[in-house]
Design a protein around this motif. Structure first.
Motif, PDB file in Angstrom:
ATOM      1  N   GLY A 298      20.061  -1.241  -7.283  1.00 51.41           N
ATOM      2  CA  GLY A 298      20.698  -0.528  -8.381  1.00 51.41           C
ATOM      3  C   GLY A 298      19.759  -0.045  -9.449  1.00 51.41           C
ATOM      4  O   GLY A 298      20.205   0.336 -10.542  1.00 51.41           O
ATOM      5  N   CYS A 299      18.465  -0.016  -9.153  1.00 52.98           N
ATOM      6  CA  CYS A 299      17.478   0.430 -10.132  1.00 52.98           C
ATOM      7  C   CYS A 299      17.072   1.874  -9.856  1.00 52.98           C
ATOM      8  O   CYS A 299      16.725   2.223  -8.725  1.00 52.98           O
ATOM      9  CB  CYS A 299      16.243  -0.470 -10.082  1.00 52.98           C
ATOM     10  N   GLU A 300      17.094   2.696 -10.868  1.00 48.90           N
ATOM     11  CA  GLU A 300      16.595   4.068 -10.747  1.00 48.90           C
ATOM     12  C   GLU A 300      15.073   4.051 -10.804  1.00 48.90           C
ATOM     13  O   GLU A 300      14.488   3.413 -11.687  1.00 48.90           O
ATOM     14  CB  GLU A 300      17.146   4.921 -11.888  1.00 48.90           C
ATOM     15  N   VAL A 301      14.428   4.730  -9.852  1.00 45.69           N
ATOM     16  CA  VAL A 301      12.962   4.792  -9.808  1.00 45.69           C
ATOM     17  C   VAL A 301      12.516   6.202 -10.168  1.00 45.69           C
ATOM     18  O   VAL A 301      12.987   7.178  -9.584  1.00 45.69           O
ATOM     19  CB  VAL A 301      12.420   4.395  -8.420  1.00 45.69           C
ATOM     20  N   ARG A 302      11.616   6.295 -11.132  1.00 51.67           N
ATOM     21  CA  ARG A 302      11.016   7.562 -11.521  1.00 51.67           C
ATOM     22  C   ARG A 302       9.533   7.489 -11.191  1.00 51.67           C
ATOM     23  O   ARG A 302       8.820   6.658 -11.763  1.00 51.67           O
ATOM     24  CB  ARG A 302      11.225   7.830 -13.011  1.00 51.67           C
ATOM     25  N   GLY A 303       9.087   8.326 -10.245  1.00 53.19           N
ATOM     26  CA  GLY A 303       7.747   8.154  -9.729  1.00 53.19           C
ATOM     27  C   GLY A 303       6.861   9.375  -9.813  1.00 53.19           C
ATOM     28  O   GLY A 303       7.320  10.507 -10.045  1.00 53.19           O
ATOM     29  N   ASP A 304       5.558   9.148  -9.584  1.00 55.84           N
ATOM     30  CA  ASP A 304       4.600  10.252  -9.463  1.00 55.84           C
ATOM     31  C   ASP A 304       4.767  10.884  -8.087  1.00 55.84           C
ATOM     32  O   ASP A 304       5.657  10.510  -7.300  1.00 55.84           O
ATOM     33  CB  ASP A 304       3.175   9.764  -9.727  1.00 55.84           C
ATOM     34  N   ASP A 305       3.916  11.854  -7.746  1.00 58.02           N
ATOM     35  CA  ASP A 305       4.053  12.581  -6.479  1.00 58.02           C
ATOM     36  C   ASP A 305       4.022  11.639  -5.281  1.00 58.02           C
ATOM     37  O   ASP A 305       4.811  11.784  -4.341  1.00 58.02           O
ATOM     38  CB  ASP A 305       2.951  13.635  -6.353  1.00 58.02           C
ATOM     39  N   ALA A 306       3.088  10.673  -5.302  1.00 55.31           N
ATOM     40  CA  ALA A 306       2.948   9.760  -4.168  1.00 55.31           C
ATOM     41  C   ALA A 306       4.202   8.919  -3.973  1.00 55.31           C
ATOM     42  O   ALA A 306       4.620   8.656  -2.831  1.00 55.31           O
ATOM     43  CB  ALA A 306       1.732   8.852  -4.374  1.00 55.31           C
ATOM     44  N   VAL A 307       4.830   8.492  -5.056  1.00 58.68           N
ATOM     45  CA  VAL A 307       6.041   7.672  -4.961  1.00 58.68           C
ATOM     46  C   VAL A 307       7.232   8.525  -4.527  1.00 58.68           C
ATOM     47  O   VAL A 307       8.057   8.098  -3.713  1.00 58.68           O
ATOM     48  CB  VAL A 307       6.324   6.972  -6.303  1.00 58.68           C
ATOM     49  N   GLN A 308       7.293   9.744  -5.011  1.00 56.73           N
ATOM     50  CA  GLN A 308       8.401  10.624  -4.629  1.00 56.73           C
ATOM     51  C   GLN A 308       8.397  10.932  -3.129  1.00 56.73           C
ATOM     52  O   GLN A 308       9.459  11.081  -2.510  1.00 56.73           O
ATOM     53  CB  GLN A 308       8.324  11.935  -5.414  1.00 56.73           C
ATOM     54  N   LYS A 309       7.222  11.003  -2.545  1.00 54.32           N
ATOM     55  CA  LYS A 309       7.115  11.372  -1.136  1.00 54.32           C
ATOM     56  C   LYS A 309       7.690  10.321  -0.190  1.00 54.32           C
ATOM     57  O   LYS A 309       8.080  10.642   0.932  1.00 54.32           O
ATOM     58  CB  LYS A 309       5.653  11.640  -0.776  1.00 54.32           C
ATOM     59  N   ILE A 310       7.744   9.087  -0.644  1.00 56.12           N
ATOM     60  CA  ILE A 310       8.177   8.032   0.290  1.00 56.12           C
ATOM     61  C   ILE A 310       9.684   7.808   0.284  1.00 56.12           C
ATOM     62  O   ILE A 310      10.207   7.114   1.138  1.00 56.12           O
ATOM     63  CB  ILE A 310       7.414   6.705   0.039  1.00 56.12           C
ATOM     64  N   ASP A 311      10.387   8.393  -0.705  1.00 60.03           N
ATOM     65  CA  ASP A 311      11.841   8.227  -0.744  1.00 60.03           C
ATOM     66  C   ASP A 311      12.443   9.362  -1.561  1.00 60.03           C
ATOM     67  O   ASP A 311      12.087   9.562  -2.726  1.00 60.03           O
ATOM     68  CB  ASP A 311      12.221   6.879  -1.371  1.00 60.03           C
ATOM     69  N   ALA A 312      13.367  10.084  -0.964  1.00 58.63           N
ATOM     70  CA  ALA A 312      13.963  11.255  -1.620  1.00 58.63           C
ATOM     71  C   ALA A 312      14.798  10.876  -2.835  1.00 58.63           C
ATOM     72  O   ALA A 312      15.120  11.740  -3.666  1.00 58.63           O
ATOM     73  CB  ALA A 312      14.824  12.013  -0.614  1.00 58.63           C
ATOM     74  N   ARG A 313      15.153   9.614  -2.937  1.00 61.88           N
ATOM     75  CA  ARG A 313      15.973   9.191  -4.077  1.00 61.88           C
ATOM     76  C   ARG A 313      15.162   8.983  -5.349  1.00 61.88           C
ATOM     77  O   ARG A 313      15.730   8.814  -6.434  1.00 61.88           O
ATOM     78  CB  ARG A 313      16.715   7.898  -3.723  1.00 61.88           C
ATOM     79  N   VAL A 314      13.846   8.994  -5.232  1.00 62.13           N
ATOM     80  CA  VAL A 314      12.987   8.816  -6.405  1.00 62.13           C
ATOM     81  C   VAL A 314      13.015  10.079  -7.261  1.00 62.13           C
ATOM     82  O   VAL A 314      12.832  11.191  -6.748  1.00 62.13           O
ATOM     83  CB  VAL A 314      11.536   8.494  -5.979  1.00 62.13           C
TER      84      VAL A 314
END
Length: 430
Positions: A298-314
């Protein structure tokens, strides 16, 4: 229902009220400074009993506070900070027992020596005097601050948030009962009996020398105001932008356990993790499981480019995210190039509160512990241990992130200063 709320409308009578409270607290502080440890401990024992015996009354008062803020549209994180449960009241009482059991800091000789002329000099702990505590939604602060000030020989003036007014009054009744049973002045623990916000400004002005130290416990806007306006010294932290760095040497299972606890155990406390840093050397194996675990919890993740690439929900992280204390189920996440880059990120974006490393590499861990300039740094442990109770202090009056006098959890010992006692045999200075 609890008794009708007492309030003072307008400020015409408020300065006189606050000055009177400070005068009584100053007189009580003189008594407490000389009170024997046994008498203070009797009061603490009685306070613990009173909290346990009056748990139902405290819960009833708290339920009314919670209902009022819920009707006003308060967030779930805010309600969590305000709400009391039987377990939280038990924990409050347990904290009082722990404070009672710790050594009394007042009168402790921390150092002594003899001069060549025969004079002996010793440095001894003494109370600070009258402490003003201004806090917002967490009613347990009333108990924590009250008993820590009592143990350390200080009087305290408590100004709780208007949202927790009923809860604080019910808790304060228990504190006063303990003082009364031990024969100590009831003004030693004073609760400002009004919701009028002008009381805060009067306390920040020092009440004509009636207050020696101010401790703010609340959000960024409160602490910023206190630090900007206070005419007396302040123990404060502005916010808890806390980090967890998962090193390439970390065990994934341990990292998942620590990250989840640090972020999601209680999102609204100042020890909650707000930024996750993951070593690029292990991102291929560790990043995706950590991010998925957080999102599925239930935690919203806000990530850099590398983090966004591993999960579309970021969601994409903005520049502001690296500097934000969310106090909610949101975390910023970034991939960094090893421990040096993690330390640099914390140096640039941290708030000097609490930061942790998860690592099996002892060299990396020791580098992190040595170079991260925060009040609390941890190796292989959750940031949610940033708490005076978890340090064995029984409670805390706050987490200080400054470097003067007190830093980290402020317990009874940190609420003392010192003086020098010099004993001679007739020496005069040539």
């Amino acid at each position: 229902m609890t008794a009708p709320l007492k309030a003072i409308d307008g400020t015409a009578d408020l300065p006189a009220l606050m000055t009177d409270l400070a005068t009584q607290a100053r007189a009580a502080a003189r008594v407490l400074a000389l009170a024997p440890p046994e008498q203070k401990d009797r009061a603490l024992e009685a306070i613990e009993r009173a909290i346990r015996a009056n748990a139902a009354k405290i819960l009833t008062a708290n339920a009314e506070d919670v209902a009022e803020v819920r009707a006003g549209g308060a967030t779930s994180a805010f309600i969590d900070r305000l709400a009391l449960t039987p377990a939280r009241i038990d924990s409050m009482a347990d904290g009082v027992a722990t404070v009672r059991a710790i050594p009394d800091p007042v009168g402790t000789v921390t150092e002594s020596w003899q001069r060549p002329n025969g004079m002996t000099i010793e440095r001894v702990r003494v109370p600070l005097g009258v402490i003003g505590v201004i806090f917002e939604s967490r009613p347990n602060v009333a108990a924590d601050a009250g008993v820590l000030c009592l143990k350390s020989g200080n009087a305290v003036i408590l100004r709780g948030g208007s949202d927790s007014f009923r809860s604080c009054r019910a808790i304060h009744d228990c504190l006063v009962q303990g003082l009364r049973e031990a024969g100590l002045p009831e003004a030693a623990i004073t609760l400002v009996p009004t919701r009028d916000r002008a009381a805060v400004g009067l306390m920040l002005g020092g009440l004509g020398g009636g207050i020696d130290v101010i401790v703010p416990r609340g959000g960024k806007s409160l602490v910023a105001r206190v630090e900007a306006e206070a005419r007396v010294p302040v123990f404060a932290h502005l916010e808890g932008v806390n980090h967890i760095y998962v090193d390439g040497s970390a065990k994934l299972d341990m990292a998942k356990s620590i990250v989840l606890n640090a972020k999601m155990r209680r999102t609204g406390v100042c020890g909650a993790a707000e930024t996750l840093l993951v070593d690029r050397a292990a991102a291929a194996t560790n990043l995706k499981p950590l991010v998925e675990m957080l999102i599925e919890s239930g935690c919203e993740v806000r990530g850099d480019d590398a983090v966004q690439k591993i999960d579309a929900r970021v969601k994409p992280a903005t520049d502001d995210d690296w500097d934000t204390e969310y106090l909610d189920a949101i975390i910023a996440a970034r991939v960094v190039d090893g421990v040096d880059a993690a330390i640099a990120h914390i140096q640039n974006h941290g708030s000097r509160h609490t930061d942790a490393i998860v690592a099996e590499d002892i060299k990396a861990a020791e580098k992190f512990l040595s170079e991260v300039d925060s009040a609390i740094v941890l190796h292989n442990a959750s940031t949610q241990f940033a708490d005076g109770g978890e340090f064995g202090f029984g409670a805390e009056i706050g987490i200080a992130t400054g470097k003067f006098h007190a830093r980290g959890p402020v317990g009874a010992e940190q609420l003392t200063s010192f003086k020098y006692r010099v004993r001679g045999t007739g020496q005069t200075r040539p």
